[in-house]
Design a protein around this motif. Structure first.
Motif, PDB file in Angstrom:
ATOM      1  N   LEU A   1      -1.816  -7.222  -5.009  1.00  0.00           N
ATOM      2  CA  LEU A   1      -0.864  -8.216  -5.523  1.00  0.00           C
ATOM      3  C   LEU A   1       0.284  -8.441  -4.543  1.00  0.00           C
ATOM      4  CD1 LEU A   1      -0.578  -7.344  -9.317  1.00  0.00           C
ATOM      5  CD2 LEU A   1      -1.135  -9.581  -8.349  1.00  0.00           C
ATOM      6  N   THR A   2       0.763  -7.356  -3.931  1.00  0.00           N
ATOM      7  CA  THR A   2       1.848  -7.496  -2.955  1.00  0.00           C
ATOM      8  C   THR A   2       1.380  -8.319  -1.761  1.00  0.00           C
ATOM      9  OG1 THR A   2       2.496  -5.266  -3.619  1.00  0.00           O
ATOM     10  CG2 THR A   2       3.643  -6.212  -1.738  1.00  0.00           C
ATOM     11  N   ALA A   3       0.165  -8.051  -1.289  1.00  0.00           N
ATOM     12  CA  ALA A   3      -0.381  -8.807  -0.160  1.00  0.00           C
ATOM     13  C   ALA A   3      -0.521 -10.290  -0.531  1.00  0.00           C
ATOM     14  CB  ALA A   3      -1.726  -8.232   0.258  1.00  0.00           C
ATOM     15  N   PHE A   4      -0.985 -10.540  -1.753  1.00  0.00           N
ATOM     16  CA  PHE A   4      -1.135 -11.912  -2.246  1.00  0.00           C
ATOM     17  C   PHE A   4       0.238 -12.594  -2.295  1.00  0.00           C
ATOM     18  CE2 PHE A   4      -1.948 -15.019  -5.729  1.00  0.00           C
ATOM     19  CZ  PHE A   4      -3.040 -15.668  -5.167  1.00  0.00           C
TER      20      PHE A   4
ATOM     21  N   ALA B   1       2.813  -3.118 -21.459  1.00  0.00           N
ATOM     22  CA  ALA B   1       3.998  -3.840 -20.966  1.00  0.00           C
ATOM     23  C   ALA B   1       4.559  -3.288 -19.649  1.00  0.00           C
ATOM     24  CB  ALA B   1       5.078  -3.876 -22.046  1.00  0.00           C
ATOM     25  N   PRO B   2       4.729  -1.962 -19.497  1.00  0.00           N
ATOM     26  CA  PRO B   2       5.297  -1.497 -18.220  1.00  0.00           C
ATOM     27  C   PRO B   2       4.419  -1.880 -17.028  1.00  0.00           C
ATOM     28  CG  PRO B   2       5.268   0.280 -19.847  1.00  0.00           C
ATOM     29  CD  PRO B   2       4.493  -0.856 -20.430  1.00  0.00           C
ATOM     30  N   MET B   3       3.089  -1.728 -17.166  1.00  0.00           N
ATOM     31  CA  MET B   3       2.197  -2.045 -16.044  1.00  0.00           C
ATOM     32  C   MET B   3       2.227  -3.547 -15.748  1.00  0.00           C
ATOM     33  SD  MET B   3       0.455  -1.229 -13.534  1.00  0.00           S
ATOM     34  CE  MET B   3       0.646   0.528 -13.487  1.00  0.00           C
ATOM     35  N   ALA B   4       2.294  -4.366 -16.800  1.00  0.00           N
ATOM     36  CA  ALA B   4       2.353  -5.825 -16.605  1.00  0.00           C
ATOM     37  C   ALA B   4       3.595  -6.192 -15.787  1.00  0.00           C
ATOM     38  CB  ALA B   4       2.368  -6.543 -17.947  1.00  0.00           C
ATOM     39  N   TRP B   5       4.731  -5.583 -16.127  1.00  0.00           N
ATOM     40  CA  TRP B   5       5.959  -5.862 -15.365  1.00  0.00           C
ATOM     41  C   TRP B   5       5.826  -5.376 -13.937  1.00  0.00           C
ATOM     42  CZ3 TRP B   5       9.098  -9.450 -16.316  1.00  0.00           C
ATOM     43  CH2 TRP B   5       9.572  -9.746 -17.603  1.00  0.00           C
ATOM     44  N   ILE B   6       5.255  -4.177 -13.757  1.00  0.00           N
ATOM     45  CA  ILE B   6       5.117  -3.638 -12.404  1.00  0.00           C
ATOM     46  C   ILE B   6       4.238  -4.552 -11.555  1.00  0.00           C
ATOM     47  CG2 ILE B   6       4.146  -1.711 -11.070  1.00  0.00           C
ATOM     48  CD1 ILE B   6       5.117   0.145 -13.323  1.00  0.00           C
ATOM     49  N   GLN B   7       3.184  -5.108 -12.168  1.00  0.00           N
ATOM     50  CA  GLN B   7       2.320  -6.029 -11.417  1.00  0.00           C
ATOM     51  C   GLN B   7       3.084  -7.294 -11.031  1.00  0.00           C
ATOM     52  OE1 GLN B   7      -0.848  -6.175 -14.258  1.00  0.00           O
ATOM     53  NE2 GLN B   7      -1.980  -4.493 -13.296  1.00  0.00           N
ATOM     54  N   GLY B   8       3.901  -7.786 -11.952  1.00  0.00           N
ATOM     55  CA  GLY B   8       4.739  -8.945 -11.632  1.00  0.00           C
ATOM     56  C   GLY B   8       5.705  -8.628 -10.503  1.00  0.00           C
TER      57      GLY B   8
ATOM     58  N   ALA C   1       0.833  -1.204   0.000  1.00  0.00           N
ATOM     59  CA  ALA C   1       0.000   0.000   0.000  1.00  0.00           C
ATOM     60  C   ALA C   1       0.867   1.254   0.000  1.00  0.00           C
ATOM     61  CB  ALA C   1      -0.934  -0.008   1.216  1.00  0.00           C
ATOM     62  N   LEU C   2       1.947   1.188   0.768  1.00  0.00           N
ATOM     63  CA  LEU C   2       2.869   2.329   0.848  1.00  0.00           C
ATOM     64  C   LEU C   2       3.501   2.601  -0.522  1.00  0.00           C
ATOM     65  CD1 LEU C   2       3.469   3.774   3.552  1.00  0.00           C
ATOM     66  CD2 LEU C   2       5.722   2.696   3.488  1.00  0.00           C
ATOM     67  N   ALA C   3       3.998   1.522  -1.168  1.00  0.00           N
ATOM     68  CA  ALA C   3       4.635   1.671  -2.480  1.00  0.00           C
ATOM     69  C   ALA C   3       3.608   2.147  -3.510  1.00  0.00           C
ATOM     70  CB  ALA C   3       5.262   0.351  -2.912  1.00  0.00           C
ATOM     71  N   ALA C   4       2.392   1.578  -3.437  1.00  0.00           N
ATOM     72  CA  ALA C   4       1.348   1.963  -4.397  1.00  0.00           C
ATOM     73  C   ALA C   4       0.992   3.440  -4.221  1.00  0.00           C
ATOM     74  CB  ALA C   4       0.109   1.086  -4.199  1.00  0.00           C
ATOM     75  N   TYR C   5       0.927   3.868  -2.955  1.00  0.00           N
ATOM     76  CA  TYR C   5       0.590   5.260  -2.672  1.00  0.00           C
ATOM     77  C   TYR C   5       1.700   6.189  -3.163  1.00  0.00           C
ATOM     78  CZ  TYR C   5      -0.519   9.484  -0.025  1.00  0.00           C
ATOM     79  OH  TYR C   5      -0.803  10.779   0.317  1.00  0.00           O
ATOM     80  N   ALA C   6       2.952   5.811  -2.882  1.00  0.00           N
ATOM     81  CA  ALA C   6       4.089   6.636  -3.296  1.00  0.00           C
ATOM     82  C   ALA C   6       4.115   6.786  -4.815  1.00  0.00           C
ATOM     83  CB  ALA C   6       5.397   6.023  -2.797  1.00  0.00           C
ATOM     84  N   GLY C   7       3.896   5.670  -5.523  1.00  0.00           N
ATOM     85  CA  GLY C   7       3.904   5.714  -6.985  1.00  0.00           C
ATOM     86  C   GLY C   7       2.765   6.551  -7.534  1.00  0.00           C
TER      87      GLY C   7
ATOM     88  N   SER D   1       2.924  10.194  -9.620  1.00  0.00           N
ATOM     89  CA  SER D   1       2.288  10.085 -10.947  1.00  0.00           C
ATOM     90  C   SER D   1       2.874   8.965 -11.805  1.00  0.00           C
ATOM     91  CB  SER D   1       2.381  11.382 -11.748  1.00  0.00           C
ATOM     92  OG  SER D   1       2.156  12.487 -10.952  1.00  0.00           O
ATOM     93  N   LEU D   2       3.377   7.909 -11.156  1.00  0.00           N
ATOM     94  CA  LEU D   2       3.861   6.761 -11.930  1.00  0.00           C
ATOM     95  C   LEU D   2       2.676   5.953 -12.436  1.00  0.00           C
ATOM     96  CD1 LEU D   2       6.831   5.506  -9.738  1.00  0.00           C
ATOM     97  CD2 LEU D   2       6.909   6.881 -11.822  1.00  0.00           C
ATOM     98  N   TRP D   3       1.585   5.967 -11.679  1.00  0.00           N
ATOM     99  CA  TRP D   3       0.355   5.283 -12.077  1.00  0.00           C
ATOM    100  C   TRP D   3      -0.835   5.983 -11.461  1.00  0.00           C
ATOM    101  CZ3 TRP D   3       4.292   1.964  -9.870  1.00  0.00           C
ATOM    102  CH2 TRP D   3       4.283   1.940  -8.479  1.00  0.00           C
ATOM    103  N   SER D   4      -2.030   5.635 -11.988  1.00  0.00           N
ATOM    104  CA  SER D   4      -3.246   6.253 -11.469  1.00  0.00           C
ATOM    105  C   SER D   4      -3.677   5.528 -10.193  1.00  0.00           C
ATOM    106  CB  SER D   4      -4.355   6.156 -12.515  1.00  0.00           C
ATOM    107  OG  SER D   4      -4.747   4.808 -12.652  1.00  0.00           O
ATOM    108  N   PHE D   5      -4.652   6.087  -9.508  1.00  0.00           N
ATOM    109  CA  PHE D   5      -5.152   5.440  -8.295  1.00  0.00           C
ATOM    110  C   PHE D   5      -5.673   4.041  -8.609  1.00  0.00           C
ATOM    111  CE2 PHE D   5      -8.555   4.382  -5.330  1.00  0.00           C
ATOM    112  CZ  PHE D   5      -7.879   4.483  -4.128  1.00  0.00           C
TER     113      PHE D   5
END
Ligand SMILES: [Zn+2]
Length: 223
Positions: free
Chosen positions: A39-42, A139-146, A16-22, A26-30
């Motif tokens: 995904l991180t919790a999983f 592609a960038p979002m797919a990698w970030i999710q991985g 959550a912290l990393a998602a919020y920081a990103g 403006s690396l990604w939308s909410f």
């Protein structure tokens, strides 16, 4: 060894912290951000999927069963009448939740291959491949999710290792070094199998260049 709640809580908090920081950077939308935390919790509970009585295995197979029902319903709705559709979805749920779960338990050993760096990275690669091809993510979002999933799994392994250090007497418990391992040394055959899976996965991955670019962009500000 850290328990389920600790694993889930720390991975979710970190994610959550990393998602919020990103999101703030403006690396990604909410809407792109919160699935990263999930995904991180999983990922944070994934390495314990092979402990036969853990919450992790029940939760993961319940989640997988729900996902299978959603995918099945989407795919079958134009092919089946409502009655058989409901039956098919019910069957899918029971099949994944109980049958696949039981088969999985039968063939895995706790703290086996799932509890390793190899599995953490390969599960992240699998996530990237799936979100790139099945969910049509860029592609960038797919990698970030991985990376989010692998990151959660790494947090899990680190936590287990930290818990095997007796902080009061600063002795090492016997389990030290068993959590954070490259692969399951007792079963090298499994590691080879996973490596082969990884190689088979390669053509489905988003472009490596995108990952390298992401990493170099992430590392650059720290240099
Ligand atoms: Zn563990």
């Amino acid at each position: 060894m850290a328990n389920f709640r600790t694993h889930f809580g720390v991975a979710l908090g970190g994610g959550a912290l990393a998602a919020y920081a990103g999101w703030q950077a403006s690396l990604w939308s909410f809407n792109e951000g919160w699935p990263l935390a999930v995904l991180t919790a999983f990922g944070g509970i994934l390495p314990d999927i092979d402990s036969d009585h853990s919450y992790a295995i029940r939760l993961i197979f319940t989640l997988l069963a729900v996902l299978a029902v959603i995918a099945g319903a989407l795919w079958l709705q134009s092919r089946l009448a409502p009655g058989p559709l409901v039956l098919a979805c019910g069957g899918l749920y029971l099949g994944v939740r109980y049958l696949a779960g039981a088969i999985f338990k039968r063939f895995t050993v706790h703290r086996g291959i799932w509890h390793s760096l190899l599995a953490s990275f390969l599960c992240g690669m699998g996530t990237a491949a799936m979100s790139f091809h099945l969910l049509d993510q860029p592609a960038p979002m797919a990698w970030i999710q991985g990376l989010a999933l692998s990151g959660g799994a790494l947090i899990h392994l680190l936590l287990d290792e930290l818990y095997s250090v007796d902080l009061v007497g600063s002795r090492l418990k016997r389990s030290f070094g068993t959590a954070f391992k490259l692969f399951d040394y007792r079963e090298p055959g499994n590691a080879v199998l996973w490596l082969l899976l990884g190689i088979a996965l390669a053509p489905w991955l988003p472009p490596w260049a995108t990952l390298l670019e992401l990493v170099s962009r992430g590392v650059a500000p720290w240099l």
